[in-house]
Write a protein that holds these residues in place. Sequence first.
Motif, PDB file in Angstrom:
ATOM      1  N   UNK A 158       0.808  -1.230   0.000  1.00 12.12           N
ATOM      2  CA  UNK A 158       0.000   0.000   0.000  1.00 12.12           C
ATOM      3  C   UNK A 158       0.837   1.273   0.000  1.00 12.12           C
ATOM      4  N   UNK A 159       1.950   1.286   0.735  1.00 12.97           N
ATOM      5  CA  UNK A 159       2.758   2.511   0.814  1.00 12.97           C
ATOM      6  C   UNK A 159       3.325   2.906  -0.540  1.00 12.97           C
ATOM      7  N   UNK A 169     -10.230  -4.877   2.848  1.00 13.31           N
ATOM      8  CA  UNK A 169      -9.831  -4.309   4.131  1.00 13.31           C
ATOM      9  C   UNK A 169      -8.551  -3.497   3.993  1.00 13.31           C
ATOM     10  N   UNK A 170      -7.592  -4.001   3.225  1.00 18.40           N
ATOM     11  CA  UNK A 170      -6.319  -3.311   3.067  1.00 18.40           C
ATOM     12  C   UNK A 170      -6.482  -2.032   2.247  1.00 18.40           C
ATOM     13  N   UNK A 171      -7.296  -2.100   1.200  1.00 20.87           N
ATOM     14  CA  UNK A 171      -7.546  -0.890   0.394  1.00 20.87           C
ATOM     15  C   UNK A 171      -8.275   0.148   1.234  1.00 20.87           C
ATOM     16  N   UNK A 172      -9.254  -0.307   2.036  1.00 21.14           N
ATOM     17  CA  UNK A 172      -9.979   0.617   2.893  1.00 21.14           C
ATOM     18  C   UNK A 172      -9.073   1.296   3.910  1.00 21.14           C
ATOM     19  N   UNK A 173      -8.172   0.519   4.521  1.00 18.10           N
ATOM     20  CA  UNK A 173      -7.256   1.087   5.507  1.00 18.10           C
ATOM     21  C   UNK A 173      -6.297   2.081   4.859  1.00 18.10           C
ATOM     22  N   UNK A 174      -5.802   1.745   3.663  1.00 17.43           N
ATOM     23  CA  UNK A 174      -4.871   2.631   2.971  1.00 17.43           C
ATOM     24  C   UNK A 174      -5.542   3.920   2.520  1.00 17.43           C
ATOM     25  N   UNK A 175      -6.841   3.838   2.242  1.00 20.21           N
ATOM     26  CA  UNK A 175      -7.583   5.009   1.751  1.00 20.21           C
ATOM     27  C   UNK A 175      -8.268   5.777   2.870  1.00 20.21           C
ATOM     28  N   UNK A 176      -8.179   5.282   4.094  1.00 20.60           N
ATOM     29  CA  UNK A 176      -8.817   5.950   5.221  1.00 20.60           C
ATOM     30  C   UNK A 176     -10.332   5.884   5.172  1.00 20.60           C
ATOM     31  N   UNK A 177     -10.858   4.796   4.613  1.00 21.20           N
ATOM     32  CA  UNK A 177     -12.309   4.659   4.480  1.00 21.20           C
ATOM     33  C   UNK A 177     -12.907   3.968   5.699  1.00 21.20           C
TER      34      UNK A 177
END
Length: 236
Positions: A158-159, A169-177
């Motif tokens: 993600x970084x 879940x990982x995309x959501x965490x990286x996007x702050x969703x």
Amino acid sequence: MTKREGQGRSFGLIAFAAFAAVCALGFGGLGVWQVERLAWKNGLVAAVEARSTATPLDLNEADWDGIDPEASEYQRVSASGRFAGGDTLSQAVTVYGGGFWVMTPLALADGRAVLINRGFVTAAQRDAGIERPGAVVRVSGLLRASEPDGGFLRSNDPEAGRWYSRDVAEIGAASGLDNLAPFFVDADAGDAAYPIGGLTVLTFSNNHLVYALTWFGLTLLSLFALYWLLRDRLRR
């Protein structure tokens, strides 16, 4: 033939017979397992066909806590909202070659959001810019389970913005969703030239019958070998 030679020959026959018997049991068990797998695969195909052609489930009205993404995968769904946030590009290989899936959050009026796979783009299309509607849209497509642990033998980074699977879940965490659905939606084909939607693969390889016949054939060969080794003893 000496007594010792006769004993050695008898031991060899018994050893080969035991080996043939073990092979017959093993091959037979594998054949039965493939028959069970065939029944499971036929059930899966029938379930996917039913879910993918059913009346769409309205995600705006649905209780997401009651949706099991694994059990509901390929369920036809629809949702209304606005595309918000940035696009996440996940590596993909399709009938159009290599490129990326365009994953964009769809914000619903009640504050929830669902990740939409808007479709496929090539590297050139990505570099040219990916447009998106600014108004409220209604998206229809197929519900898909998250894809954790990366893909293409690589883990998501993600970084660095490198995505190899559609890990919700990982995309959501990286996007702050926050309040993101635990699944994503493969959108149907739209009017735009790209992203190209509607590319969900709904066909599954089903070679279990061939495998079962192969294993049962080997079982018969093993039984024949067992009979051939013991035929003289059986006659006596």
